[in-house]
Design an enzyme around this catalytic site. Structure first.
Site, PDB file in Angstrom:
ATOM      1  N   ASP A   8       0.851  -1.187   0.000  1.00 39.35           N
ATOM      2  CA  ASP A   8       0.000   0.000   0.000  1.00 39.35           C
ATOM      3  C   ASP A   8       0.887   1.236   0.000  1.00 39.35           C
ATOM      4  O   ASP A   8       2.113   1.142  -0.123  1.00 39.35           O
ATOM      5  CB  ASP A   8      -0.996  -0.026   1.171  1.00 39.35           C
ATOM      6  CG  ASP A   8      -0.363   0.172   2.539  1.00 39.35           C
ATOM      7  OD1 ASP A   8       0.876   0.352   2.634  1.00 39.35           O
ATOM      8  OD2 ASP A   8      -1.113   0.152   3.532  1.00 39.35           O
ATOM      9  N   HIS A   9       0.258   2.384   0.137  1.00 39.39           N
ATOM     10  CA  HIS A   9       0.973   3.660   0.053  1.00 39.39           C
ATOM     11  C   HIS A   9       2.023   3.849   1.145  1.00 39.39           C
ATOM     12  O   HIS A   9       3.026   4.517   0.926  1.00 39.39           O
ATOM     13  CB  HIS A   9      -0.033   4.820   0.085  1.00 39.39           C
ATOM     14  CG  HIS A   9      -0.892   4.822   1.305  1.00 39.39           C
ATOM     15  ND1 HIS A   9      -1.957   3.945   1.466  1.00 39.39           N
ATOM     16  CD2 HIS A   9      -0.846   5.563   2.429  1.00 39.39           C
ATOM     17  CE1 HIS A   9      -2.519   4.165   2.642  1.00 39.39           C
ATOM     18  NE2 HIS A   9      -1.863   5.144   3.237  1.00 39.39           N
ATOM     19  N   CYS A  65       2.652  -3.412   4.213  1.00 43.12           N
ATOM     20  CA  CYS A  65       1.749  -2.299   4.528  1.00 43.12           C
ATOM     21  C   CYS A  65       2.322  -1.647   5.781  1.00 43.12           C
ATOM     22  O   CYS A  65       3.503  -1.814   6.066  1.00 43.12           O
ATOM     23  CB  CYS A  65       0.295  -2.759   4.674  1.00 43.12           C
ATOM     24  SG  CYS A  65      -0.055  -3.848   6.082  1.00 43.12           S
ATOM     25  N   THR A  67       1.865  -2.318   9.043  1.00 47.94           N
ATOM     26  CA  THR A  67       2.327  -3.320  10.006  1.00 47.94           C
ATOM     27  C   THR A  67       2.569  -4.684   9.372  1.00 47.94           C
ATOM     28  O   THR A  67       3.180  -5.539   9.997  1.00 47.94           O
ATOM     29  CB  THR A  67       1.288  -3.522  11.127  1.00 47.94           C
ATOM     30  OG1 THR A  67       0.080  -4.037  10.547  1.00 47.94           O
ATOM     31  CG2 THR A  67       1.031  -2.229  11.878  1.00 47.94           C
ATOM     32  N   VAL A  69       0.158  -6.690   8.901  1.00 49.58           N
ATOM     33  CA  VAL A  69      -0.943  -7.518   9.381  1.00 49.58           C
ATOM     34  C   VAL A  69      -2.137  -7.483   8.426  1.00 49.58           C
ATOM     35  O   VAL A  69      -2.597  -8.530   7.959  1.00 49.58           O
ATOM     36  CB  VAL A  69      -1.376  -7.096  10.809  1.00 49.58           C
ATOM     37  CG1 VAL A  69      -2.611  -7.853  11.253  1.00 49.58           C
ATOM     38  CG2 VAL A  69      -0.224  -7.317  11.783  1.00 49.58           C
ATOM     39  N   HIS A  98       8.972 -24.828   8.631  1.00 48.83           N
ATOM     40  CA  HIS A  98       7.952 -25.606   9.329  1.00 48.83           C
ATOM     41  C   HIS A  98       6.555 -25.451   8.749  1.00 48.83           C
ATOM     42  O   HIS A  98       5.743 -26.376   8.871  1.00 48.83           O
ATOM     43  CB  HIS A  98       7.914 -25.213  10.812  1.00 48.83           C
ATOM     44  CG  HIS A  98       9.155 -25.585  11.542  1.00 48.83           C
ATOM     45  ND1 HIS A  98       9.272 -25.413  12.900  1.00 48.83           N
ATOM     46  CD2 HIS A  98      10.354 -26.104  11.127  1.00 48.83           C
ATOM     47  CE1 HIS A  98      10.477 -25.801  13.301  1.00 48.83           C
ATOM     48  NE2 HIS A  98      11.149 -26.225  12.236  1.00 48.83           N
ATOM     49  N   ARG A 132       7.268 -34.286   9.671  1.00 47.56           N
ATOM     50  CA  ARG A 132       6.149 -34.011  10.583  1.00 47.56           C
ATOM     51  C   ARG A 132       5.484 -32.674  10.267  1.00 47.56           C
ATOM     52  O   ARG A 132       4.310 -32.474  10.531  1.00 47.56           O
ATOM     53  CB  ARG A 132       6.604 -34.061  12.034  1.00 47.56           C
ATOM     54  CG  ARG A 132       7.480 -32.905  12.464  1.00 47.56           C
ATOM     55  CD  ARG A 132       7.963 -33.078  13.916  1.00 47.56           C
ATOM     56  NE  ARG A 132       8.599 -31.903  14.434  1.00 47.56           N
ATOM     57  CZ  ARG A 132       9.871 -31.566  14.227  1.00 47.56           C
ATOM     58  NH1 ARG A 132      10.648 -32.326  13.484  1.00 47.56           N
ATOM     59  NH2 ARG A 132      10.375 -30.471  14.771  1.00 47.56           N
ATOM     60  N   HIS A 133       6.244 -31.769   9.673  1.00 46.36           N
ATOM     61  CA  HIS A 133       5.696 -30.465   9.329  1.00 46.36           C
ATOM     62  C   HIS A 133       4.705 -30.570   8.168  1.00 46.36           C
ATOM     63  O   HIS A 133       3.746 -29.803   8.109  1.00 46.36           O
ATOM     64  CB  HIS A 133       6.819 -29.486   8.988  1.00 46.36           C
ATOM     65  CG  HIS A 133       7.823 -29.357  10.082  1.00 46.36           C
ATOM     66  ND1 HIS A 133       7.511 -28.855  11.332  1.00 46.36           N
ATOM     67  CD2 HIS A 133       9.135 -29.698  10.134  1.00 46.36           C
ATOM     68  CE1 HIS A 133       8.585 -28.875  12.104  1.00 46.36           C
ATOM     69  NE2 HIS A 133       9.579 -29.386  11.390  1.00 46.36           N
TER      70      HIS A 133
END
Length: 149
Positions: A8-9, A65, A67, A69, A98, A132-133
């Site tokens: 984003d900006h 962006c 953060t 998130v 993983h 296992r992953h």
């Protein structure tokens, strides 16, 4: 490697540092924008980059962006995408080893350019360990499939 980059900006400056850095390493960039400083909506660019990864247009993606998130949340709504937000290299490396993450996200307001490069290097340099992953990644994929009936 072909890398989709969505931003984003708030992330224009950081993207401007990362793109030449990645190209100098021989990577091809699929620019999923934005490329203007005008306020915009990060979900548009998170989805755009995620679709490039999902379709095979890109091998993996990087999202930026404020953060990391919000843009990663948007990307994770696309089937087959495992986007992770990392603010340091260790988690980035382990997310690939993983969880077989295919999109890395971070925040332009959280990490500087040099730390972002370290995070990217750790993530791109890691390989999925399987074993296992793989069972656990398959369980994540099963959750996704159940959502579609």
């Amino acid at each position: 490697m072909k890398i989709a980059i969505g931003n984003d900006h708030t992330a224009l400056d950081l993207k401007g540092e990362l793109v030449p850095y990645l190209k100098a390493q021989g990577h091809e960039i699929v620019d999923c924008g934005t490329n203007t400083p005008e306020s915009c909506d990060y979900p548009v660019y998170g989805e755009r980059a995620a679709l490039a990864v999902q379709s095979g247009e890109a091998d993996c993606g990087i999202l930026i962006c404020g953060t990391g998130v919000g843009i990663s949340l948007a990307a994770n709504k696309v089937d087959g995408i495992r986007a992770v937000v990392c603010s340091e290299p260790y988690s980035a490396k382990l997310s690939k080893q993983h969880n077989n993450t295919n999109i890395l996200a971070f925040g332009a307001r959280v990490v500087g350019a040099e730390l972002a490069k370290m995070i990217v290097d750790a993530w791109l340099g890691a390989e999925f360990e399987g074993g296992r992953h793989q069972r656990r990644v398959d369980l994540i994929t099963d959750i996704e499939r159940r959502q579609h009936g």
